[in-house]
Write a protein that holds these residues in place. Structure first.
Motif, PDB file in Angstrom:
ATOM      1  N   ASP A  69       0.838  -1.204   0.000  1.00  0.00           N
ATOM      2  CA  ASP A  69       0.000   0.000   0.000  1.00  0.00           C
ATOM      3  C   ASP A  69       0.872   1.254   0.000  1.00  0.00           C
ATOM      4  O   ASP A  69       0.596   2.215  -0.724  1.00  0.00           O
ATOM      5  CB  ASP A  69      -0.946   0.016   1.208  1.00  0.00           C
ATOM      6  CG  ASP A  69      -2.026  -1.051   1.130  1.00  0.00           C
ATOM      7  OD1 ASP A  69      -2.296  -1.564   0.013  1.00  0.00           O
ATOM      8  OD2 ASP A  69      -2.596  -1.378   2.189  1.00  0.00           O
ATOM      9  N   THR A  70       1.901   1.248   0.814  1.00  0.00           N
ATOM     10  CA  THR A  70       2.816   2.397   0.875  1.00  0.00           C
ATOM     11  C   THR A  70       3.551   2.574  -0.446  1.00  0.00           C
ATOM     12  O   THR A  70       3.685   3.701  -0.948  1.00  0.00           O
ATOM     13  CB  THR A  70       3.818   2.224   2.033  1.00  0.00           C
ATOM     14  OG1 THR A  70       3.101   2.091   3.264  1.00  0.00           O
ATOM     15  CG2 THR A  70       4.768   3.397   2.121  1.00  0.00           C
ATOM     16  N   LEU A  71       4.018   1.496  -1.032  1.00  0.00           N
ATOM     17  CA  LEU A  71       4.714   1.580  -2.321  1.00  0.00           C
ATOM     18  C   LEU A  71       3.781   2.097  -3.415  1.00  0.00           C
ATOM     19  O   LEU A  71       4.206   2.851  -4.301  1.00  0.00           O
ATOM     20  CB  LEU A  71       5.302   0.222  -2.698  1.00  0.00           C
ATOM     21  CG  LEU A  71       6.439  -0.270  -1.788  1.00  0.00           C
ATOM     22  CD1 LEU A  71       6.811  -1.708  -2.118  1.00  0.00           C
ATOM     23  CD2 LEU A  71       7.654   0.637  -1.872  1.00  0.00           C
ATOM     24  N   LYS A  72       2.513   1.729  -3.346  1.00  0.00           N
ATOM     25  CA  LYS A  72       1.531   2.239  -4.314  1.00  0.00           C
ATOM     26  C   LYS A  72       1.350   3.749  -4.156  1.00  0.00           C
ATOM     27  O   LYS A  72       1.227   4.475  -5.146  1.00  0.00           O
ATOM     28  CB  LYS A  72       0.198   1.512  -4.150  1.00  0.00           C
ATOM     29  CG  LYS A  72       0.233   0.082  -4.652  1.00  0.00           C
ATOM     30  CD  LYS A  72      -1.053  -0.659  -4.354  1.00  0.00           C
ATOM     31  CE  LYS A  72      -0.932  -2.108  -4.809  1.00  0.00           C
ATOM     32  NZ  LYS A  72      -2.091  -2.920  -4.439  1.00  0.00           N
ATOM     33  N   THR A  73       1.361   4.221  -2.916  1.00  0.00           N
ATOM     34  CA  THR A  73       1.241   5.659  -2.669  1.00  0.00           C
ATOM     35  C   THR A  73       2.465   6.396  -3.201  1.00  0.00           C
ATOM     36  O   THR A  73       2.344   7.456  -3.823  1.00  0.00           O
ATOM     37  CB  THR A  73       1.045   5.942  -1.168  1.00  0.00           C
ATOM     38  OG1 THR A  73      -0.105   5.225  -0.709  1.00  0.00           O
ATOM     39  CG2 THR A  73       0.868   7.422  -0.900  1.00  0.00           C
ATOM     40  N   ILE A  74       3.644   5.846  -2.966  1.00  0.00           N
ATOM     41  CA  ILE A  74       4.876   6.447  -3.487  1.00  0.00           C
ATOM     42  C   ILE A  74       4.816   6.508  -5.017  1.00  0.00           C
ATOM     43  O   ILE A  74       5.130   7.535  -5.621  1.00  0.00           O
ATOM     44  CB  ILE A  74       6.111   5.662  -3.008  1.00  0.00           C
ATOM     45  CG1 ILE A  74       6.293   5.821  -1.500  1.00  0.00           C
ATOM     46  CG2 ILE A  74       7.375   6.118  -3.750  1.00  0.00           C
ATOM     47  CD1 ILE A  74       7.351   4.896  -0.892  1.00  0.00           C
ATOM     48  N   ALA A  75       4.405   5.420  -5.638  1.00  0.00           N
ATOM     49  CA  ALA A  75       4.311   5.374  -7.102  1.00  0.00           C
ATOM     50  C   ALA A  75       3.272   6.360  -7.618  1.00  0.00           C
ATOM     51  O   ALA A  75       3.474   7.002  -8.659  1.00  0.00           O
ATOM     52  CB  ALA A  75       3.969   3.959  -7.564  1.00  0.00           C
ATOM     53  N   SER A  76       2.186   6.519  -6.902  1.00  0.00           N
ATOM     54  CA  SER A  76       1.143   7.457  -7.307  1.00  0.00           C
ATOM     55  C   SER A  76       1.667   8.888  -7.312  1.00  0.00           C
ATOM     56  O   SER A  76       1.415   9.653  -8.251  1.00  0.00           O
ATOM     57  CB  SER A  76      -0.057   7.328  -6.367  1.00  0.00           C
ATOM     58  OG  SER A  76      -1.038   8.278  -6.674  1.00  0.00           O
ATOM     59  N   LYS A  77       2.409   9.246  -6.282  1.00  0.00           N
ATOM     60  CA  LYS A  77       2.996  10.586  -6.217  1.00  0.00           C
ATOM     61  C   LYS A  77       3.985  10.776  -7.371  1.00  0.00           C
ATOM     62  O   LYS A  77       4.005  11.822  -8.013  1.00  0.00           O
ATOM     63  CB  LYS A  77       3.685  10.802  -4.871  1.00  0.00           C
ATOM     64  CG  LYS A  77       2.721  10.985  -3.720  1.00  0.00           C
ATOM     65  CD  LYS A  77       3.490  11.055  -2.418  1.00  0.00           C
ATOM     66  CE  LYS A  77       2.829  11.903  -1.396  1.00  0.00           C
ATOM     67  NZ  LYS A  77       2.828  13.311  -1.588  1.00  0.00           N
ATOM     68  N   ALA A  78       4.813   9.758  -7.618  1.00  0.00           N
ATOM     69  CA  ALA A  78       5.796   9.848  -8.702  1.00  0.00           C
ATOM     70  C   ALA A  78       5.109   9.954 -10.060  1.00  0.00           C
ATOM     71  O   ALA A  78       5.571  10.694 -10.935  1.00  0.00           O
ATOM     72  CB  ALA A  78       6.724   8.641  -8.672  1.00  0.00           C
TER      73      ALA A  78
END
Length: 191
Positions: free
Chosen positions: A132-141
């Protein structure tokens, strides 16, 4: 296990294991730098003199609050996890969540920040909260780089997988190259 009782891919005390952890942390750091150039390694918690609750710090990740990202690489072949891991993928990652959560989250939330665990098993299974956290990071990127989210997420996961497996290969190679490759012994029964 080898004849010395080492777990090869999961011993957390060798220089290659530390480098593997740092390589995964570096991928996370670079991904966070896209969003905020003030992201740092090993930042101390505000008001704390010695507590560094995460490997990577982002000053305003969500809700304009600071975030600490703690990377942990867990081995599902550890004696304490092997019987559970044999029947349930992610058992070692879950054990890591429980252990790390208790250690740092309280300190971070007391200072007004967010604490994010990024736990991966040696063979590549990420814990659900980590994903979930990695998805949030990817979304911001993706929004900053004007990439489709699916491409940003795929790029991030690919970079993390390559780093993880690069060091898995180096760990195996160093063990086999140590001259003791004839003494491999895998246990027949689980503890």
């Amino acid at each position: 296990m080898d004849c010395f009782g080492d777990h090869v891919l999961g011993c957390g005390h060798g220089p290659l294991c530390i480098k593997q952890h740092d390589a995964i942390s570096e991928v996370i750091w670079y991904a966070l730098l896209i969003d905020n150039k003030e992201s740092k390694w090993e930042q101390k918690c505000r008001g704390e003199t010695n507590n560094r609750p995460g490997d990577v710090f982002h000053p305003d990740f969500l809700e304009r609050r600071p975030a600490f990202f703690d990377v942990s690489i867990r081995n599902s072949l550890q004696p304490s996890d092997v019987s559970k891991a044999a029947t349930k993928p992610g058992a070692a990652a879950k054990a890591g969540e429980i252990e790390k959560d208790e250690k740092h989250e309280r300190v971070v939330t007391q200072t007004g920040g967010h604490f994010y665990l990024l736990i991966v098993e040696t063979l590549g299974h990420w814990s659900p909260p980590s994903l979930d956290t990695l998805k949030t990071i990817a979304s911001k990127a993706s929004s900053i780089n004007h990439l489709p989210y699916s491409q940003a997420y795929s790029n991030l996961m690919e970079q993390l997988s390559v780093k993880l497996w690069q060091y898995n290969a180096k760990l195996l190679y160093s063990k086999l190259n140590s001259g003791f490759d004839d003494c491999w012994d895998f246990p027949v029964t689980l503890p």
